[in-house]
Write a protein that holds these residues in place. Structure first.
Motif, PDB file in Angstrom:
ATOM      1  N   ASN A 215       0.852  -1.189   0.000  1.00 29.12           N
ATOM      2  CA  ASN A 215       0.000   0.000   0.000  1.00 29.12           C
ATOM      3  C   ASN A 215       0.881   1.230   0.000  1.00 29.12           C
ATOM      4  OD1 ASN A 215      -2.966  -1.040   0.716  1.00 29.12           O
ATOM      5  ND2 ASN A 215      -1.494  -2.254   1.868  1.00 29.12           N
ATOM      6  N   SER A 216       0.489   2.232  -0.744  1.00 31.09           N
ATOM      7  CA  SER A 216       1.277   3.457  -0.805  1.00 31.09           C
ATOM      8  C   SER A 216       0.366   4.642  -1.082  1.00 31.09           C
ATOM      9  CB  SER A 216       2.360   3.341  -1.883  1.00 31.09           C
ATOM     10  OG  SER A 216       3.242   4.452  -1.819  1.00 31.09           O
ATOM     11  N   GLU A 217       0.955   5.840  -1.098  1.00 30.97           N
ATOM     12  CA  GLU A 217       0.209   7.069  -1.338  1.00 30.97           C
ATOM     13  C   GLU A 217       0.977   7.953  -2.314  1.00 30.97           C
ATOM     14  OE1 GLU A 217      -0.418   8.984   2.376  1.00 30.97           O
ATOM     15  OE2 GLU A 217      -1.697   7.392   3.204  1.00 30.97           O
ATOM     16  N   CYS A 218       0.246   8.799  -3.014  1.00 31.80           N
ATOM     17  CA  CYS A 218       0.881   9.782  -3.895  1.00 31.80           C
ATOM     18  C   CYS A 218      -0.071  10.956  -4.075  1.00 31.80           C
ATOM     19  CB  CYS A 218       1.250   9.164  -5.246  1.00 31.80           C
ATOM     20  SG  CYS A 218      -0.162   8.569  -6.192  1.00 31.80           S
ATOM     21  N   ASP A 219       0.426  12.024  -4.662  1.00 31.57           N
ATOM     22  CA  ASP A 219      -0.376  13.226  -4.891  1.00 31.57           C
ATOM     23  C   ASP A 219      -0.967  13.273  -6.292  1.00 31.57           C
ATOM     24  OD1 ASP A 219       0.275  14.322  -2.326  1.00 31.57           O
ATOM     25  OD2 ASP A 219       2.234  14.874  -3.117  1.00 31.57           O
ATOM     26  N   ILE A 220      -0.233  12.718  -7.266  1.00 34.59           N
ATOM     27  CA  ILE A 220      -0.599  12.815  -8.681  1.00 34.59           C
ATOM     28  C   ILE A 220      -0.432  11.440  -9.320  1.00 34.59           C
ATOM     29  CG2 ILE A 220      -0.123  13.991 -10.874  1.00 34.59           C
ATOM     30  CD1 ILE A 220       1.413  16.111  -9.100  1.00 34.59           C
ATOM     31  N   ILE A 221      -1.348  11.085 -10.222  1.00 29.44           N
ATOM     32  CA  ILE A 221      -1.233   9.833 -10.976  1.00 29.44           C
ATOM     33  C   ILE A 221      -1.282  10.157 -12.466  1.00 29.44           C
ATOM     34  CG2 ILE A 221      -2.269   7.591 -11.499  1.00 29.44           C
ATOM     35  CD1 ILE A 221      -3.450   7.538  -8.718  1.00 29.44           C
ATOM     36  N   ILE A 222      -0.266   9.682 -13.199  1.00 29.07           N
ATOM     37  CA  ILE A 222      -0.251   9.814 -14.661  1.00 29.07           C
ATOM     38  C   ILE A 222      -0.351   8.409 -15.244  1.00 29.07           C
ATOM     39  CG2 ILE A 222       1.033  10.610 -16.674  1.00 29.07           C
ATOM     40  CD1 ILE A 222       2.401  12.649 -14.897  1.00 29.07           C
ATOM     41  N   ASP A 223      -1.380   8.176 -16.021  1.00 35.48           N
ATOM     42  CA  ASP A 223      -1.689   6.836 -16.522  1.00 35.48           C
ATOM     43  C   ASP A 223      -1.338   6.743 -18.002  1.00 35.48           C
ATOM     44  OD1 ASP A 223      -2.726   4.372 -17.096  1.00 35.48           O
ATOM     45  OD2 ASP A 223      -4.665   4.707 -16.125  1.00 35.48           O
ATOM     46  N   LEU A 224      -0.255   6.004 -18.310  1.00 26.93           N
ATOM     47  CA  LEU A 224       0.188   5.822 -19.695  1.00 26.93           C
ATOM     48  C   LEU A 224       0.016   4.375 -20.148  1.00 26.93           C
ATOM     49  CD1 LEU A 224       3.550   7.855 -19.656  1.00 26.93           C
ATOM     50  CD2 LEU A 224       1.251   8.666 -20.167  1.00 26.93           C
ATOM     51  N   ARG A 225      -0.830   3.632 -19.510  1.00 30.12           N
ATOM     52  CA  ARG A 225      -0.981   2.213 -19.834  1.00 30.12           C
ATOM     53  C   ARG A 225      -1.782   1.988 -21.110  1.00 30.12           C
ATOM     54  NH1 ARG A 225      -3.968   0.070 -14.792  1.00 30.12           N
ATOM     55  NH2 ARG A 225      -5.128   1.972 -15.332  1.00 30.12           N
ATOM     56  N   GLY A 226      -2.546   3.004 -21.539  1.00 31.24           N
ATOM     57  CA  GLY A 226      -3.376   2.834 -22.714  1.00 31.24           C
ATOM     58  C   GLY A 226      -4.586   1.963 -22.480  1.00 31.24           C
ATOM     59  N   SER A 227      -4.972   1.787 -21.237  1.00 29.54           N
ATOM     60  CA  SER A 227      -6.116   0.939 -20.887  1.00 29.54           C
ATOM     61  C   SER A 227      -7.241   1.806 -20.321  1.00 29.54           C
ATOM     62  CB  SER A 227      -5.697  -0.126 -19.869  1.00 29.54           C
ATOM     63  OG  SER A 227      -5.139   0.485 -18.718  1.00 29.54           O
ATOM     64  N   ASN A 228      -8.227   1.158 -19.711  1.00 33.80           N
ATOM     65  CA  ASN A 228      -9.377   1.879 -19.166  1.00 33.80           C
ATOM     66  C   ASN A 228      -8.965   2.799 -18.027  1.00 33.80           C
ATOM     67  OD1 ASN A 228     -11.074   0.554 -20.939  1.00 33.80           O
ATOM     68  ND2 ASN A 228     -11.509  -1.110 -19.512  1.00 33.80           N
ATOM     69  N   SER A 229      -9.795   3.803 -17.803  1.00 34.80           N
ATOM     70  CA  SER A 229      -9.518   4.778 -16.750  1.00 34.80           C
ATOM     71  C   SER A 229      -9.640   4.142 -15.370  1.00 34.80           C
ATOM     72  CB  SER A 229     -10.494   5.950 -16.867  1.00 34.80           C
ATOM     73  OG  SER A 229     -10.332   6.840 -15.788  1.00 34.80           O
ATOM     74  N   LEU A 230      -8.854   4.654 -14.443  1.00 31.43           N
ATOM     75  CA  LEU A 230      -8.946   4.197 -13.057  1.00 31.43           C
ATOM     76  C   LEU A 230     -10.193   4.731 -12.369  1.00 31.43           C
ATOM     77  CD1 LEU A 230      -5.263   4.691 -11.824  1.00 31.43           C
ATOM     78  CD2 LEU A 230      -6.397   2.535 -12.381  1.00 31.43           C
ATOM     79  N   PHE A 231     -10.717   5.844 -12.870  1.00 35.57           N
ATOM     80  CA  PHE A 231     -11.817   6.517 -12.195  1.00 35.57           C
ATOM     81  C   PHE A 231     -12.923   6.856 -13.186  1.00 35.57           C
ATOM     82  CE2 PHE A 231      -7.829   7.753 -10.128  1.00 35.57           C
ATOM     83  CZ  PHE A 231      -8.051   7.290  -8.839  1.00 35.57           C
ATOM     84  N   GLN A 232     -14.153   6.813 -12.678  1.00 36.04           N
ATOM     85  CA  GLN A 232     -15.260   7.338 -13.456  1.00 36.04           C
ATOM     86  C   GLN A 232     -15.170   8.865 -13.484  1.00 36.04           C
ATOM     87  OE1 GLN A 232     -18.495   5.527 -11.157  1.00 36.04           O
ATOM     88  NE2 GLN A 232     -18.939   4.218 -12.904  1.00 36.04           N
ATOM     89  N   ASN A 233     -15.714   9.440 -14.525  1.00 40.03           N
ATOM     90  CA  ASN A 233     -15.740  10.895 -14.645  1.00 40.03           C
ATOM     91  C   ASN A 233     -14.339  11.488 -14.497  1.00 40.03           C
ATOM     92  OD1 ASN A 233     -17.080  13.250 -15.131  1.00 40.03           O
ATOM     93  ND2 ASN A 233     -17.927  13.477 -13.085  1.00 40.03           N
ATOM     94  N   GLU A 234     -13.396  10.915 -15.221  1.00 34.59           N
ATOM     95  CA  GLU A 234     -11.989  11.269 -15.043  1.00 34.59           C
ATOM     96  C   GLU A 234     -11.683  12.721 -15.384  1.00 34.59           C
ATOM     97  OE1 GLU A 234      -9.275  10.319 -18.604  1.00 34.59           O
ATOM     98  OE2 GLU A 234     -10.472   8.519 -18.350  1.00 34.59           O
ATOM     99  N   LYS A 235     -12.511  13.341 -16.238  1.00 36.65           N
ATOM    100  CA  LYS A 235     -12.264  14.728 -16.621  1.00 36.65           C
ATOM    101  C   LYS A 235     -12.362  15.670 -15.426  1.00 36.65           C
ATOM    102  CE  LYS A 235     -13.813  14.235 -21.421  1.00 36.65           C
ATOM    103  NZ  LYS A 235     -14.801  14.673 -22.436  1.00 36.65           N
ATOM    104  N   LYS A 236     -13.109  15.265 -14.431  1.00 41.34           N
ATOM    105  CA  LYS A 236     -13.268  16.094 -13.243  1.00 41.34           C
ATOM    106  C   LYS A 236     -12.459  15.567 -12.063  1.00 41.34           C
ATOM    107  CE  LYS A 236     -17.868  17.687 -14.553  1.00 41.34           C
ATOM    108  NZ  LYS A 236     -19.296  17.832 -14.153  1.00 41.34           N
ATOM    109  N   LYS A 237     -11.533  14.652 -12.359  1.00 44.75           N
ATOM    110  CA  LYS A 237     -10.696  14.071 -11.316  1.00 44.75           C
ATOM    111  C   LYS A 237      -9.354  14.787 -11.315  1.00 44.75           C
ATOM    112  CE  LYS A 237     -10.576  10.767  -8.202  1.00 44.75           C
ATOM    113  NZ  LYS A 237     -11.577  10.631  -7.137  1.00 44.75           N
ATOM    114  N   ALA A 297     -18.434   9.736  -9.331  1.00 43.53           N
ATOM    115  CA  ALA A 297     -17.088   9.863  -8.769  1.00 43.53           C
ATOM    116  C   ALA A 297     -16.873   8.955  -7.568  1.00 43.53           C
ATOM    117  CB  ALA A 297     -16.835  11.316  -8.358  1.00 43.53           C
ATOM    118  N   ASN A 298     -17.910   8.189  -7.198  1.00 39.38           N
ATOM    119  CA  ASN A 298     -17.841   7.341  -5.994  1.00 39.38           C
ATOM    120  C   ASN A 298     -17.478   8.149  -4.758  1.00 39.38           C
ATOM    121  OD1 ASN A 298     -18.469   4.939  -7.402  1.00 39.38           O
ATOM    122  ND2 ASN A 298     -16.343   4.698  -8.033  1.00 39.38           N
ATOM    123  N   ALA A 299     -18.009   9.363  -4.695  1.00 33.71           N
ATOM    124  CA  ALA A 299     -17.737  10.231  -3.544  1.00 33.71           C
ATOM    125  C   ALA A 299     -18.717  10.003  -2.408  1.00 33.71           C
ATOM    126  CB  ALA A 299     -17.796  11.698  -3.978  1.00 33.71           C
TER     127      ALA A 299
END
Length: 661
Positions: A215-237, A297-299
């Motif tokens: 388990n770990s933590e970070c402030d920013i995630i950059i996803d270059l995998r070319g796969s599905n998004s980690l989050f719904q409504n990613e434009k507002k994430k 957003a699963n908020a």
């Protein structure tokens, strides 16, 4: 600044539109109006002069706002005067139009300047720039190197690469991302089969020992995998950036975007949530789940008898506030009260300067809708002179209350513009509620309400000029109260009678249907009703119901042990919906010992008939009599029974010293 030192600058934009200085001046309560042309070029000196005067200046041009802001800075440097300037667009919304006379709409739009926008609460977010890059090839390593000057970067590869050269600028590890949650400045991740790149050794790339899960933590995630998004409504994430690793131009933009996510930020608290009003559940009995079902957003998560809204994760779509039946979730940015104030203001000011036709209202969002209106204005016919656009942050936040209120406040039509690529589950329900009500109105014209789902300017233009406008309500009504009161008042004004209107499932208004053949009047539903729509009678077994208080949460239906309750979504405009009515009532049973009423007569008699001569414990009449007694008499009879387990014989005689002499 007050209205005595306010100046309005009207520009005809190359003589491409017409304005009315007099109506514009009145609507703004301006001291003076200067109508000119080419204000941003040939007549820029006029703007500079007025901005240097110390008056409040309203410039009716939003396109060149940056130019005028730079001019304000120049004046401040030269004259030590900070100009008070406001920019407002009337050209795209009410200037460039096929209808030459749009003066009433211009006046209505200008009048909005005097509406005081309420402040939105904020939360502070801190991002130290700890960045996780998710990748599968060398593009992730190249980006990590570029970012390393500004951010603390770790690259997580989901497959093994050959010839990775260890570097001190960033870390490299390998593993499968299992889960990611959180928000900018506080993302939490779970990685399976985790191992770190060995920083030493010659030859082939090697990784350290593998761990099953970390388990770990970070402030920013950059996803270059070319796969599905980690989050719904990613434009507002905020803080999550996803892009195809083969998009070279996009990778350059990612670099600039990512470094801007380091620092301190202010995030609006979009939802004001009152957990005491939430009808999610009671005593573990399931109730309303509308917001949980819709939050992209699963908020929102369950938290006992209510739900919890995480303001840091909330993206501000407004779905929860539009469907919340109890008013527990209210949108803050802006509030329902402020939107209604805008609608009232637009209607009244348009009517002040236009007496031939009623206004129509167009709901658009702040980005997509605004751009489409601009395209239609520049390259097409523009908006009709009677169609007033009102911008809101997200179309999803629109509820039936605002739509119905618009009709009740004098708008003959309501149009809603939505990007066809966006989901509209909540919006579809709100529109269906309104259409069912419009069907029951005097005009019975559901075409007054239109949802325009398109990205095509030509199609949009065709729809806005295809008017179904009629005089639905000539004299606007006064609206006060919360969403439910506004809806009821608006509906009564539209329908014009005491109707009972059937509504679609999941509507927040309605009654309940009780099967009296099944109901035993156990009153379990009453104890758990979150709005006190269900109440009892202290004097006799009775189930009372106030329809206007019912939010159709379903707790009563899920609580009833006999499955005797069914929800009935509707809106009842009759006055009896405001008061109590009896759904089920029976005579109480009188205690055979003290004659005090208790329980339900039919239930006691049914129990006696089933036990009598059918159960070995109740062969004696005295045992059966216990069922016919109230609680106090039953306990008393059991205590004095000769076979009572509570009896221990006669009380021992108290001994004294005389007994031992």
């Amino acid at each position: 600044m007050n209205s005595q030192n306010r100046t309005l600058l009207l520009c005809r934009c190359g003589d491409s539109m017409k304005t009315n200085p007099q109506s514009a001046k009145e609507s703004l309560k301006a001291n003076s109006v200067i109508e000119t042309d080419f204000l941003c070029t040939e007549n820029l000196a006029i703007a500079k002069k007025e901005l240097s005067s110390g008056n409040q200046v309203i410039i009716a041009c939003e396109q060149q706002a940056i130019l005028f802001k730079e001019l304000c800075q120049e004046i401040n440097i030269e004259n030590k005067i900070t100009p008070d300037c406001i920019y407002v667009d009337i050209r795209d919304r009410a200037g460039w139009t096929e209808d030459k006379n749009a003066f009433a709409k211009q006046a209505a739009l200008l009048s909005e300047i005097d509406l005081e926008t309420p402040e939105t609460p904020i939360k502070e977010i801190f991002s130290e720039g700890v960045c996780l890059v998710l990748g599968k090839d060398e593009s992730a390593l190249d980006l990590a190197l570029k970012l390393s000057d500004e951010l603390a970067v770790t690259v997580l590869l989901d497959q093994e690469l050959e010839n990775i050269i260890p570097r001190s600028e960033y870390n490299v590890c390998r593993g499968i991302l299992k889960k990611a949650t959180g928000y900018l400045g506080n993302y939490k991740i779970v990685v399976n089969n985790y191992s770190e790149l060995n920083p030493h050794g010659r030859g082939l790339t090697s990784f350290g020992p593998q761990k099953k899960e970390v388990n770990s933590e970070c402030d920013i995630i950059i996803d270059l995998r070319g796969s599905n998004s980690l989050f719904q409504n990613e434009k507002k994430k905020d803080g999550y950036i996803r892009i195809n690793p083969n998009d070279k131009i996009g990778l350059e933009k990612v670099f600039r975007e990512a470094i801007n996510f380091k620092g301190e930020f202010e995030k609006p608290v979009y939802i004001n949530f009152d957990e005491t009003k939430c009808a999610h559940s009671r005593a573990s009995r399931k109730g309303c789940t509308r917001c949980l079902d819709l939050c992209p957003a699963n908020a929102i998560i369950p938290k006992g008898d209510h739900v919890s809204v995480d303001p840091y994760i909330c993206a501000g779509c407004g779905n929860c506030s539009s469907v919340c039946p109890s008013g527990a979730a209210k949108y803050n940015d802006p509030s329902l009260e402020f939107i209604l104030k805008r609608i009232i203001n637009l209607s009244s000011n348009f009517r002040k300067y236009e007496n031939k036709r009623l206004p129509r209202l167009l709901f658009v969002d702040d980005i997509f809708g605004k751009e489409l209106i601009s395209l239609v204005a520049r390259y097409g016919r523009g908006l009709p002179a009677d169609l007033i656009p009102i911008n809101i942050p997200n179309i999803e936040m629109l509820s039936h209350a605002e739509i119905l209120a618009s009709f009740a406040l004098g708008f003959s039509e309501v149009l809603i513009l939505k990007n066809e690529k966006e989901d509209s589950i909540s919006l579809n329900l709100q529109i269906q509620i309104c259409k069912d009500i419009l069907k029951a109105s005097s005009e019975k014209n559901v075409d007054r309400l239109k949802l325009i789902e398109t990205m095509d300017p030509d199609y949009f233009e065709e729809k806005v000029y295809n008017s179904e406008s009629k005089n639905l309500i000539i004299d606007p009504i006064l609206l006060i109260g919360d969403k439910r009161e506004i809806t009821r008042t608006s509906t009564k004004a539209l329908v014009g009678g005491d109707e009972v209107i059937k509504l679609p499932d999941s509507s927040p208004y309605g009654s309940i249907i009780v099967d009296t053949n099944k109901c035993t009047l156990c009153l379990a539903c009453i104890s758990l009703c979150p709005t006190n729509a269900l109440e009892d009678n202290a004097d006799k077994p009775e189930l009372n119901f106030t329809e206007n208080a019912c939010i159709q949460c379903g707790i009563c239906m899920n609580t009833c042990p006999e499955k005797a309750i069914e929800l009935n979504p509707q809106i009842n405009l009759k006055n009896d919906a405001l008061g109590q009515k009896i759904l089920h009532s029976e005579e109480p049973f009188e205690c055979i010992s003290c004659n005090r009423p208790f329980g339900v007569k039919s239930t006691i008699e049914r129990i006696v008939s089933k036990l009598e001569n059918n159960h070995w414990m109740y062969q004696e009449s005295k045992k059966l009599d216990l069922v016919k007694m109230c609680d106090d008499c039953r306990v008393n009879a059991q205590y004095h029974d000769k076979n009572s387990p509570f009896k221990y014989g006669e009380k021992p005689k108290i001994r004294t010293t005389d007994d031992y002499q």
